[in-house]
Scaffold this active site. Structure first.
Site, mmCIF file in Angstrom:
data_model
loop_
_atom_site.group_PDB
_atom_site.id
_atom_site.type_symbol
_atom_site.label_atom_id
_atom_site.label_comp_id
_atom_site.label_asym_id
_atom_site.label_seq_id
_atom_site.Cartn_x
_atom_site.Cartn_y
_atom_site.Cartn_z
ATOM 1 N N HIS A 171 -5.173 -15.394 9.300
ATOM 2 C CA HIS A 171 -4.181 -14.327 9.174
ATOM 3 C C HIS A 171 -4.501 -13.114 10.034
ATOM 4 O O HIS A 171 -3.817 -12.099 9.947
ATOM 5 C CB HIS A 171 -4.041 -13.921 7.716
ATOM 6 N N PRO A 228 0.839 -1.209 0.000
ATOM 7 C CA PRO A 228 0.000 0.000 0.000
ATOM 8 C C PRO A 228 0.872 1.257 0.000
ATOM 9 O O PRO A 228 1.867 1.321 0.719
ATOM 10 C CB PRO A 228 -0.780 -0.094 1.308
ATOM 11 N N GLU A 229 0.488 2.203 -0.828
ATOM 12 C CA GLU A 229 1.185 3.488 -0.875
ATOM 13 C C GLU A 229 0.247 4.562 -0.328
ATOM 14 O O GLU A 229 -0.816 4.237 0.196
ATOM 15 C CB GLU A 229 1.624 3.776 -2.314
ATOM 16 N N ARG A 289 1.607 -11.830 5.122
ATOM 17 C CA ARG A 289 3.063 -12.005 5.098
ATOM 18 C C ARG A 289 3.764 -11.508 6.346
ATOM 19 O O ARG A 289 4.969 -11.662 6.500
ATOM 20 C CB ARG A 289 3.625 -11.363 3.826
ATOM 21 N N ARG A 300 21.939 14.504 -6.383
ATOM 22 C CA ARG A 300 21.769 13.053 -6.262
ATOM 23 C C ARG A 300 21.928 12.399 -7.629
ATOM 24 O O ARG A 300 21.164 12.649 -8.539
ATOM 25 C CB ARG A 300 20.393 12.734 -5.672
#
Ligand SMILES: [Zn+2]
Length: 279
Positions: free
Chosen positions: A88, A2-3, A107, A149
């Site tokens: 889960h 998820p972002e 996970r 950078r």
């Protein structure tokens, strides 16, 4: 993973359920969630706390508690707040109105961190750059963050200290919108490109929020419904499909250690500096 838009969607749905409620009972079934702290101790600390606000910072969910403490949740790969009990299910919050909120994580990379008053903002600010949709994030802030950078711009944008909340999906989508090749050195962007990129990051994230995030693998909203952003992808996961803008097949490469999709025609590696106003 998820972002920002996915976490914001979770926040929006949890906010009316949690705000003002007291955590009557807290059960943390998986020690990995609170590592290195004992989950039983963390659960006991949380019980009796009242939730003052449900906030988001980058990809973190921040449950602000009345005592000034905060529970900082990172969903990582597969964490989600889902209605039904499954093998889960790693934690259960029971509220004073008897609502049960289940945290599920296949996970088990997700983390729950209970921070003391005064620690919360310092903790988050040390890890995270500005909020991309906030007032503090303008093209100049982005330019400063990319300055000097040599890393690919994709890698620089995945770095949460550059700007908070972007991950693999929204970086690829933003770079396509900005017509910038993902492997360009971050420092090589000219001012016009930075302005375009800034606008593109916001647009990609806003689209994601409007579509209630993307549903890939395990992400879903707390009520089990699925986001729609995956139908809006311009490049992410679309290798070989025609670019929406020019028809050229989307290509896949690697940048910042991640699978990366881009249009070789709209996002040329060698940008013509004088052509930067052509957008
Ligand atoms: Zn194209």
């Amino acid at each position: 993973m998820p972002e920002l838009p996915e976490v914001e969607t979770v926040r929006t749905s949890l906010e009316p359920i949690l705000t003002g409620r007291t955590l009557e009972r807290v059960e943390i079934r998986d020690g990995r969630l609170t590592r290195p702290l004992d989950p039983v101790v963390v659960a006991a600390e949380l019980e009796g706390e009242r939730v003052a606000a449900v906030e988001r910072r980058g990809k973190y969910l921040v449950l602000r508690l009345d005592t000034g403490r905060a529970l900082v949740v990172h969903l990582r790969m597969t964490g989600s707040f889902r209605g039904e009990e499954t093998p889960h299910t790693r934690a259960v919050l029971t509220l004073d109105d008897e609502t049960r909120i289940l945290y599920r994580d296949v996970r088990r990379f997700g983390t729950w961190l209970l921070l003391e008053p005064g620690e919360v903002d310092a903790y988050l600010d040390a890890k995270l750059g500005p909020e991309p949709l906030g007032r503090g994030f303008g093209p100049r802030a982005l330019a400063r963050a990319l300055e000097g950078r040599r890393a690919p711009v994709k890698a620089a944008l995945l770095d949460q200290r550059t700007v908070a909340g972007l991950g693999n999906i929204y970086v690829d989508e933003a770079l396509w919108r900005a017509r910038i090749h993902p492997l360009r050195p971050a420092e090589s962007l000219d001012p016009d490109e930075v302005v375009r990129l800034h606008r593109a990051i916001r647009a990609a994230l806003r689209m994601g929020i409007a579509r209630q995030g993307a549903t890939l693998r395990d992400y879903a909203q707390p009520d089990g419904s699925r986001g729609g952003m995956q139908h809006e992808f311009k490049v992410y996961g679309r290798g070989g499909e025609p670019c929406d803008r020019c028809g050229t097949p989307i290509e896949k490469t690697r940048a910042g250690g991640r699978g990366t999709w881009f249009c070789p025609s709209c996002q040329p590696f060698y940008a013509a500096r004088s052509a930067s106003s052509s957008s």
